[in-house]
Design an enzyme around this catalytic site. Structure first.
Site, PDB file in Angstrom:
ATOM      1  N   ARG A 142      -0.046  11.561 -27.183  1.00 29.23           N
ATOM      2  CA  ARG A 142      -0.314  11.845 -28.589  1.00 29.23           C
ATOM      3  C   ARG A 142       0.508  10.922 -29.469  1.00 29.23           C
ATOM      4  NH1 ARG A 142      -0.367  18.344 -28.433  1.00 29.23           N
ATOM      5  NH2 ARG A 142       0.947  17.935 -26.625  1.00 29.23           N
ATOM      6  N   TYR A 182     -12.782  19.657 -24.813  1.00 30.36           N
ATOM      7  CA  TYR A 182     -11.697  20.366 -25.507  1.00 30.36           C
ATOM      8  C   TYR A 182     -12.245  21.122 -26.713  1.00 30.36           C
ATOM      9  CZ  TYR A 182      -7.083  20.951 -27.760  1.00 30.36           C
ATOM     10  OH  TYR A 182      -5.939  21.453 -28.340  1.00 30.36           O
ATOM     11  N   ASP A 183     -12.969  20.385 -27.582  1.00 33.90           N
ATOM     12  CA  ASP A 183     -13.450  20.983 -28.835  1.00 33.90           C
ATOM     13  C   ASP A 183     -14.385  22.165 -28.573  1.00 33.90           C
ATOM     14  OD1 ASP A 183     -12.248  18.626 -29.559  1.00 33.90           O
ATOM     15  OD2 ASP A 183     -13.916  17.856 -30.741  1.00 33.90           O
ATOM     16  N   GLU A 184     -15.375  21.928 -27.702  1.00 39.94           N
ATOM     17  CA  GLU A 184     -16.362  22.992 -27.447  1.00 39.94           C
ATOM     18  C   GLU A 184     -15.752  24.114 -26.609  1.00 39.94           C
ATOM     19  OE1 GLU A 184     -18.787  23.208 -29.225  1.00 39.94           O
ATOM     20  OE2 GLU A 184     -19.969  21.380 -29.432  1.00 39.94           O
ATOM     21  N   GLY A 185     -14.827  23.763 -25.726  1.00 37.40           N
ATOM     22  CA  GLY A 185     -14.128  24.807 -24.955  1.00 37.40           C
ATOM     23  C   GLY A 185     -13.373  25.735 -25.888  1.00 37.40           C
ATOM     24  N   ASP A 205     -12.975   9.868 -32.641  1.00 33.91           N
ATOM     25  CA  ASP A 205     -11.645  10.126 -33.203  1.00 33.91           C
ATOM     26  C   ASP A 205     -11.813  10.545 -34.674  1.00 33.91           C
ATOM     27  OD1 ASP A 205      -8.679   9.119 -32.206  1.00 33.91           O
ATOM     28  OD2 ASP A 205      -8.858   9.130 -34.384  1.00 33.91           O
ATOM     29  N   PRO A 206     -11.388  11.753 -35.056  1.00 31.67           N
ATOM     30  CA  PRO A 206     -11.614  12.200 -36.437  1.00 31.67           C
ATOM     31  C   PRO A 206     -10.959  11.270 -37.462  1.00 31.67           C
ATOM     32  CG  PRO A 206     -10.981  14.044 -35.049  1.00 31.67           C
ATOM     33  CD  PRO A 206     -10.772  12.805 -34.232  1.00 31.67           C
ATOM     34  N   SER A 252       4.644  11.213 -30.053  1.00 27.65           N
ATOM     35  CA  SER A 252       5.445  10.856 -28.871  1.00 27.65           C
ATOM     36  C   SER A 252       5.219   9.387 -28.504  1.00 27.65           C
ATOM     37  CB  SER A 252       5.117  11.782 -27.700  1.00 27.65           C
ATOM     38  OG  SER A 252       3.730  11.937 -27.571  1.00 27.65           O
TER      39      SER A 252
HETATM   40  P1  NAD Z   1       0.993  21.199 -23.539  1.00 28.81           P
HETATM   41  O1  NAD Z   1       0.066  20.355 -22.734  1.00 28.81           O
HETATM   42  O2  NAD Z   1       2.408  20.768 -23.654  1.00 28.81           O
HETATM   43  O3  NAD Z   1       0.997  22.698 -23.001  1.00 28.81           O
HETATM   44  C1  NAD Z   1      -0.091  23.296 -22.359  1.00 28.81           C
HETATM   45  C2  NAD Z   1       0.457  24.106 -21.194  1.00 28.81           C
HETATM   46  O4  NAD Z   1      -0.626  24.776 -20.535  1.00 28.81           O
HETATM   47  C3  NAD Z   1       1.135  23.233 -20.139  1.00 28.81           C
HETATM   48  O5  NAD Z   1       2.355  23.802 -19.759  1.00 28.81           O
HETATM   49  C4  NAD Z   1       0.135  23.233 -18.989  1.00 28.81           C
HETATM   50  O6  NAD Z   1       0.753  22.988 -17.730  1.00 28.81           O
HETATM   51  C5  NAD Z   1      -0.483  24.602 -19.134  1.00 28.81           C
HETATM   52  N1  NAD Z   1      -1.829  24.732 -18.547  1.00 28.81           N
HETATM   53  C6  NAD Z   1      -2.879  23.912 -18.735  1.00 28.81           C
HETATM   54  N2  NAD Z   1      -3.953  24.377 -18.072  1.00 28.81           N
HETATM   55  C7  NAD Z   1      -3.566  25.543 -17.475  1.00 28.81           C
HETATM   56  C8  NAD Z   1      -4.224  26.484 -16.647  1.00 28.81           C
HETATM   57  N3  NAD Z   1      -5.512  26.331 -16.279  1.00 28.81           N
HETATM   58  N4  NAD Z   1      -3.516  27.547 -16.207  1.00 28.81           N
HETATM   59  C9  NAD Z   1      -2.210  27.702 -16.540  1.00 28.81           C
HETATM   60  N5  NAD Z   1      -1.534  26.830 -17.306  1.00 28.81           N
HETATM   61  C10 NAD Z   1      -2.209  25.760 -17.777  1.00 28.81           C
HETATM   62  O7  NAD Z   1       0.338  21.356 -24.980  1.00 28.81           O
HETATM   63  P2  NAD Z   1       0.879  22.039 -26.300  1.00 28.81           P
HETATM   64  O8  NAD Z   1       0.897  21.000 -27.346  1.00 28.81           O
HETATM   65  O9  NAD Z   1       2.101  22.819 -26.026  1.00 28.81           O
HETATM   66  O10 NAD Z   1      -0.336  23.024 -26.643  1.00 28.81           O
HETATM   67  C11 NAD Z   1      -0.266  24.418 -26.412  1.00 28.81           C
HETATM   68  C12 NAD Z   1      -1.551  25.060 -26.921  1.00 28.81           C
HETATM   69  O11 NAD Z   1      -1.694  24.819 -28.313  1.00 28.81           O
HETATM   70  C13 NAD Z   1      -2.815  24.520 -26.247  1.00 28.81           C
HETATM   71  O12 NAD Z   1      -3.724  25.577 -26.057  1.00 28.81           O
HETATM   72  C14 NAD Z   1      -3.357  23.555 -27.265  1.00 28.81           C
HETATM   73  O13 NAD Z   1      -4.744  23.404 -27.166  1.00 28.81           O
HETATM   74  C15 NAD Z   1      -2.939  24.210 -28.569  1.00 28.81           C
HETATM   75  N6  NAD Z   1      -2.834  23.226 -29.650  1.00 28.81           N
HETATM   76  C16 NAD Z   1      -1.802  22.341 -29.690  1.00 28.81           C
HETATM   77  C17 NAD Z   1      -1.744  21.402 -30.707  1.00 28.81           C
HETATM   78  C18 NAD Z   1      -0.613  20.410 -30.834  1.00 28.81           C
HETATM   79  O14 NAD Z   1      -0.643  19.580 -31.746  1.00 28.81           O
HETATM   80  N7  NAD Z   1       0.414  20.444 -30.005  1.00 28.81           N
HETATM   81  C19 NAD Z   1      -2.763  21.346 -31.666  1.00 28.81           C
HETATM   82  C20 NAD Z   1      -3.824  22.249 -31.560  1.00 28.81           C
HETATM   83  C21 NAD Z   1      -3.843  23.200 -30.555  1.00 28.81           C
HETATM   84  N1  UDP Z   2      -3.220   7.303 -32.117  1.00 25.45           N
HETATM   85  C1  UDP Z   2      -2.783   6.002 -32.297  1.00 25.45           C
HETATM   86  N2  UDP Z   2      -1.956   5.474 -31.369  1.00 25.45           N
HETATM   87  C2  UDP Z   2      -1.518   6.157 -30.287  1.00 25.45           C
HETATM   88  C3  UDP Z   2      -1.943   7.511 -30.110  1.00 25.45           C
HETATM   89  C4  UDP Z   2      -2.816   8.041 -31.049  1.00 25.45           C
HETATM   90  O1  UDP Z   2      -3.145   5.331 -33.259  1.00 25.45           O
HETATM   91  O2  UDP Z   2      -0.741   5.592 -29.486  1.00 25.45           O
HETATM   92  C5  UDP Z   2      -4.111   7.893 -33.135  1.00 25.45           C
HETATM   93  C6  UDP Z   2      -5.357   8.583 -32.578  1.00 25.45           C
HETATM   94  O3  UDP Z   2      -6.408   7.661 -32.394  1.00 25.45           O
HETATM   95  C7  UDP Z   2      -5.651   9.575 -33.684  1.00 25.45           C
HETATM   96  C8  UDP Z   2      -4.258   9.949 -34.213  1.00 25.45           C
HETATM   97  O4  UDP Z   2      -3.381   8.912 -33.785  1.00 25.45           O
HETATM   98  O5  UDP Z   2      -6.365   8.964 -34.733  1.00 25.45           O
HETATM   99  C9  UDP Z   2      -3.754  11.271 -33.671  1.00 25.45           C
HETATM  100  O6  UDP Z   2      -3.906  11.251 -32.276  1.00 25.45           O
HETATM  101  P1  UDP Z   2      -3.369  12.396 -31.326  1.00 25.45           P
HETATM  102  O7  UDP Z   2      -3.808  12.065 -29.941  1.00 25.45           O
HETATM  103  O8  UDP Z   2      -1.919  12.584 -31.564  1.00 25.45           O
HETATM  104  O9  UDP Z   2      -4.074  13.728 -31.847  1.00 25.45           O
HETATM  105  P2  UDP Z   2      -5.560  14.120 -32.295  1.00 25.45           P
HETATM  106  O10 UDP Z   2      -6.465  12.921 -32.292  1.00 25.45           O
HETATM  107  O11 UDP Z   2      -5.972  15.130 -31.286  1.00 25.45           O
HETATM  108  O12 UDP Z   2      -5.356  14.639 -33.656  1.00 25.45           O
END
Ligand code: NAD
Ligand code: UDP
Length: 326
Positions: free
Chosen positions: A193, A152-155, A279-280, A196
């Site tokens: 996450r 994810y990060d490097e992508g 995990d950050p 949720s």
């Molecule tokens: P999400 O998983 O709910 O939404 C991602 C959507 O992309 C989904 O509908 C999934 O079906 C679709 N998808 C995945 N791979 C695909 C592909 N190859 N082709 C077409 N559709 C594809 O996640 P989100 O939280 O809504 O995130 C949306 C964007 O924001 C993502 O790019 C994510 O990396 C970025 N983002 C989100 C957060 C966050 O906290 N929610 C934080 C940082 C970055």
């Molecule tokens: N986390 C947790 N319990 C859970 C889900 C996540 O303690 O049931 C922690 C996770 O280890 C991280 C933080 O909550 O430290 C945020 O996680 P999330 O997956 O929401 O996002 P990200 O790590 O990508 O910021």
């Protein structure tokens, strides 16, 4: 040429539009009168998220995977397609990399061909486990290139590079936002996450799973604030970013757990589980750039955002969880 008396409606492609953030963005764009093409492979997104728009003649839903090229004529592209939860992006890490790299290349190719403006949803994960706190955009990050989060990060880092090289070499009108943890309605109950997970666990009386000792921090942005800044960024001429978008108020994961338990009147116990690899330990955006360039500041406090999110999950569980007693 457009007549200046009429509202300038745009044709807008939202990849990942059936996901959590994407569906909120589609709703905003349709509300502003634009034509929206939502493209999604439904890996983590759902038709339910976009069901309210299916009757809108300005809305088109395409099942498509951005790792394959597609030819469409649009004015703007919001490139959001990519699983965002660690559970989902680690399910098929190679596919996650293909989505970020091949998928972003295809969207950049599309933008180049039709001279569209393109905004890419990058992430705070480009900073990895940051040693600079709070994180500013000029910090290059501390990412493990070979760990389980790297797909994810490097992508996302490679996608940023592509955005910049298409701008420098091909003059594509590119924009990069680095999104920090965002939450709200339309997140999946099984998303994995933290927000949720904790709300669903609290509402169903299950144990609240804290990974590690819960002292790690995150800053949580409500989805409406995020959609505001995505719009401001897209509308702004001559500003590529990258720009941090997130709520700068920082909480420990333990504080979040306690807050959710109190707000749901839950009987759930807090239990401690092993911290996932890489995990950050801390994360908080410096949003000075978004403030000065875009005039944006998140308005919704965590308590208020949770008050809007908890009823969403309550309702969802009532419809989808056997023997759920609200
Ligand atoms: P999400 O998983 O709910 O939404 C991602 C959507 O992309 C989904 O509908 C999934 O079906 C679709 N998808 C995945 N791979 C695909 C592909 N190859 N082709 C077409 N559709 C594809 O996640 P989100 O939280 O809504 O995130 C949306 C964007 O924001 C993502 O790019 C994510 O990396 C970025 N983002 C989100 C957060 C966050 O906290 N929610 C934080 C940082 C970055
Ligand atoms: N986390 C947790 N319990 C859970 C889900 C996540 O303690 O049931 C922690 C996770 O280890 C991280 C933080 O909550 O430290 C945020 O996680 P999330 O997956 O929401 O996002 P990200 O790590 O990508 O910021």
């Amino acid at each position: 040429m457009q007549n200046a008396r009429f509202i300038q409606k745009k044709r807008i492609l939202v990849t990942g539009g059936a996901g959590f953030i994407g569906s909120a963005l589609c709703e905003r764009l349709l509300g502003e009168g634009h034509y929206v093409i939502c493209l999604d492979n439904f890996f983590t997104g759902t038709r339910e998220n976009v069901e309210p728009f299916l009757d809108n003649i300005h809305f088109e839903l395409i099942r498509h995977d951005i790792t394959q090229p597609i030819f469409l004529e649009v004015d703007w592209v919001f490139n959001l397609a990519c699983p965002a939860s660690p559970v989902h992006y680690q399910y098929n890490p190679i596919k996650t990399l293909k989505t970020s790299i091949l998928g972003t290349m295809h969207m950049l190719g599309l933008a180049k061909r039709v001279k569209a403006r393109i905004l890419h949803a990058s992430t705070s994960e480009v900073y990895g486990d940051p040693v600079v706190h709070p994180q500013t955009e000029d910090y290059w990050g501390n990412v493990n290139p070979i760990g389980i989060r790297s797909c994810y990060d490097e992508g996302k880092r490679a996608a940023e590079t592509l955005m910049m090289d298409y701008l420098r070499e091909q003059n594509v009108d590119s924009k990069i936002v680095r999104i920090f943890n965002t939450y709200g309605p339309n997140m999946r109950a099984d998303d994995g996450r933290v927000v949720s997970n904790f709300i669903v666990q609290a509402l169903t009386g299950e144990d609240i799973t804290i990974y590690g000792d819960g002292t790690q921090t995150r800053s949580f942005c409500y989805v409406d604030d995020l959609v505001d800044v995505l719009m401001l960024m897209m509308e702004k001429d001559g500003f590529t970013g990258p720009v941090n978008t997130g709520n700068p108020v920082e909480f420990t994961i333990l504080e979040l757990a306690e807050k959710v338990v109190t707000m749901t009147n839950s009987t759930s116990k807090l239990v401690f589980k092993p911290l996932p690899q890489d995990d950050p330990t801390q994360r908080k955006p410096d949003i000075s750039l978004a403030r000065t360039e875009l005039g944006w500041d998140p308005k919704i406090k965590l308590d208020d955002g949770l008050k809007k999110t908890i009823p969403y999950f309550d309702n969802w569980l009532a419809q989808n969880y056997k023997n759920y007693k609200p």
